[in-house]
Design a protein around this motif. Structure first.
Motif, mmCIF file in Angstrom:
data_model
loop_
_atom_site.group_PDB
_atom_site.id
_atom_site.type_symbol
_atom_site.label_atom_id
_atom_site.label_comp_id
_atom_site.label_asym_id
_atom_site.label_seq_id
_atom_site.Cartn_x
_atom_site.Cartn_y
_atom_site.Cartn_z
ATOM 1 N N TYR A 140 -39.724 68.154 -28.741
ATOM 2 C CA TYR A 140 -39.647 67.574 -27.402
ATOM 3 C C TYR A 140 -40.949 67.715 -26.622
ATOM 4 C CZ TYR A 140 -34.719 66.504 -27.873
ATOM 5 O OH TYR A 140 -33.528 65.965 -28.280
ATOM 6 N N CYS A 142 -36.422 64.370 -21.468
ATOM 7 C CA CYS A 142 -35.927 64.827 -22.765
ATOM 8 C C CYS A 142 -34.591 65.556 -22.656
ATOM 9 C CB CYS A 142 -36.946 65.758 -23.418
ATOM 10 S SG CYS A 142 -38.524 64.965 -23.760
ATOM 11 N N VAL A 164 -42.716 64.584 -27.427
ATOM 12 C CA VAL A 164 -42.081 63.470 -26.718
ATOM 13 C C VAL A 164 -42.462 63.492 -25.240
ATOM 14 C CG1 VAL A 164 -39.860 62.460 -26.033
ATOM 15 C CG2 VAL A 164 -40.169 63.330 -28.361
#
Length: 98
Positions: free
Chosen positions: A47, A27, A50
């Motif tokens: 994030y 990320c 993610v």
């Protein structure tokens, strides 16, 4: 029982390490130059999801390397990833393998 606990602890520690690696490298969280606490908080929240997804996808790809990616990704997800990775505008008709 102690050996089992030690093994579980080691596995958890490795997963946490891989999660942080996904945040840092996958990320590029450290490269963000966010100036306010609110921005940092929102970025970490986004994030984190993610990074978790990257970690999960990696684990699933190792467990089932011959499975098509649409077993865990929606069509728009794998198509966007495919086009980004392969620098093309048109994804294939059939999903690639994990």
């Amino acid at each position: 029982m102690r050996l089992f606990d030690a093994c579980v602890g080691t596995v958890i520690a490795l997963l946490i390490e891989r999660y942080h690696y996904a945040l840092k490298s996958g990320c590029r969280l450290e490269q963000l130059q966010l100036e306010t606490a609110d921005r940092i908080e929102r970025a970490i929240a986004t994030y984190s999801i993610v990074a978790w997804r990257l970690l999960w996808l990696t684990c699933e790809a190792r467990r089932h390397p011959d499975a098509p990616c649409d077993t865990i990704l929606e069509a728009h997800e794998w198509q966007a990833l495919y086009c980004t990775i392969h620098k093309t505008r048109i994804p294939p008709d059939t999903p690639p393998l994990l």
